[in-house]
Design an enzyme around this catalytic site. Sequence first.
Site, mmCIF file in Angstrom:
data_model
loop_
_atom_site.group_PDB
_atom_site.id
_atom_site.type_symbol
_atom_site.label_atom_id
_atom_site.label_comp_id
_atom_site.label_asym_id
_atom_site.label_seq_id
_atom_site.Cartn_x
_atom_site.Cartn_y
_atom_site.Cartn_z
ATOM 1 N N THR A 6 17.371 -9.568 -7.634
ATOM 2 C CA THR A 6 17.213 -10.154 -6.410
ATOM 3 C C THR A 6 18.511 -10.367 -5.809
ATOM 4 O O THR A 6 18.832 -10.482 -4.525
ATOM 5 C CB THR A 6 16.478 -11.282 -6.438
ATOM 6 O OG1 THR A 6 15.157 -10.958 -7.307
ATOM 7 C CG2 THR A 6 15.975 -12.128 -5.215
ATOM 8 N N HIS B 29 20.249 -7.624 -4.233
ATOM 9 C CA HIS B 29 19.592 -7.272 -3.242
ATOM 10 C C HIS B 29 20.251 -8.127 -1.911
ATOM 11 O O HIS B 29 20.337 -7.686 -0.966
ATOM 12 C CB HIS B 29 17.970 -7.230 -3.195
ATOM 13 C CG HIS B 29 17.452 -6.502 -3.794
ATOM 14 N ND1 HIS B 29 17.610 -4.798 -3.818
ATOM 15 C CD2 HIS B 29 16.634 -6.482 -5.133
ATOM 16 C CE1 HIS B 29 16.809 -4.618 -4.924
ATOM 17 N NE2 HIS B 29 16.098 -5.309 -5.719
#
Length: 352
Positions: free
Chosen positions: A40, A43
């Site tokens: 995450t 990202h």
Amino acid sequence: MRAIVKPSAGPGLEMVDVPMPKVGPDDVLLQVKATSICGTDLHIRSWDPWAAAHVRPPLVVGHEMCGIVVDKGANADGPEVGQLVSVESHVVCGRCRFCRTGKGHLCENTQILGVHRDGVYAEYVAVPAINAWPDPPDMPYSIASLQENFGNAVHTVSVPDVAGRKVLVTGCGPVGVMAIAAAKALGARLIVASDLSDYRLKLAATMGADITLNPTRDDVHGTVMDLTEGEGVDVLLEMSGAPPAIAEGFKALVKGGEAALLGLTSHPIQFDLDDNVIFKGASVHGIVGRKLWDTWYEMRGLLRSGAVDLTPVVTHRFALDDFEKAFDLMESGECGKVVMFPDPSDADGPLS
Ligand code: NAD
Ligand code: ZN
């Protein structure tokens, strides 16, 4: 204090000085001892469509950590000052239908640290006391930090019945290899693991995979059929989010088998529902986060009993100041879990 922030919408992260976090009445203030990198966070650094849709800068990023309680709000129950804790990154409301029926992992008001509210790539962070999970004082900081991520693996493995069963794990990233260890501990009879990276397949074998397969040169389906008298595996643990792995995993699943899906595809995919699920009579479980707090108790049992040893999963340690190098390594995939230390003297192993 120093913190890694996403300053504005767009690629990149910066280390800057930010004010100390405010400690609310129900919060504990934690001095961050170790913090690990999750997909995450990559990202959010690259600012892909998912990040653009979910993150509102400016924001301190990061959500996997352990730290020491250094202050408490007036109403804060739970861990005392001086206690080592890991952190559940999902802050839930406790009031919605899902929270009230024991499904806090599905809370409709979930605020994720480092995604929706200030995160843990910092010297200090304030979190609700309920989110601070007490650890034994001698637990290595790197292991305490990655428990949140281990919880994803434990949640995935504990939903289908793996005891005595033949299991295929597609995707041997950090979560996949931790799922292999958990499946072994919960009594899986055979664990076949697939990944495109030989580095990660080696780690999968270390964590307990019996057979490792690289689809770029191995026949995953043929090998699974040979190992299962032509029937297929009882359980698929999908930990890649890669459409070819999902297709291959379901093809290798026995009729009436169970699939637990954790990997995120990042965009809608094409999938043969008829042959893979309906005619097969398969049961499919979507897995999100950790069960609050069942998964944490289960993790505690697996770690404290020695049934799972996560030591090999931590392959690299960095000073938090060197976060760009740590992120680049994580992006390369030539690693297991990468852990960073705001104070490098807290590192529980050699720094890269
Ligand atoms: P990761 O990206 O590090 O690992 C994915 C692995 O899948 C990589 O090692 C990659 O080489 C491998 N892979 C790619 N194509 C493959 C193929 N065709 N066959 C076999 N393997 C293939 O991710 P991670 O941090 O280990 O997390 C695993 C997945 O779980 C990710 O998709 C992540 O986004 C997702 N995730 C979901 C939740 C949730 O709550 N549902 C929480 C954490 C992570
Ligand atoms: Zn809720």
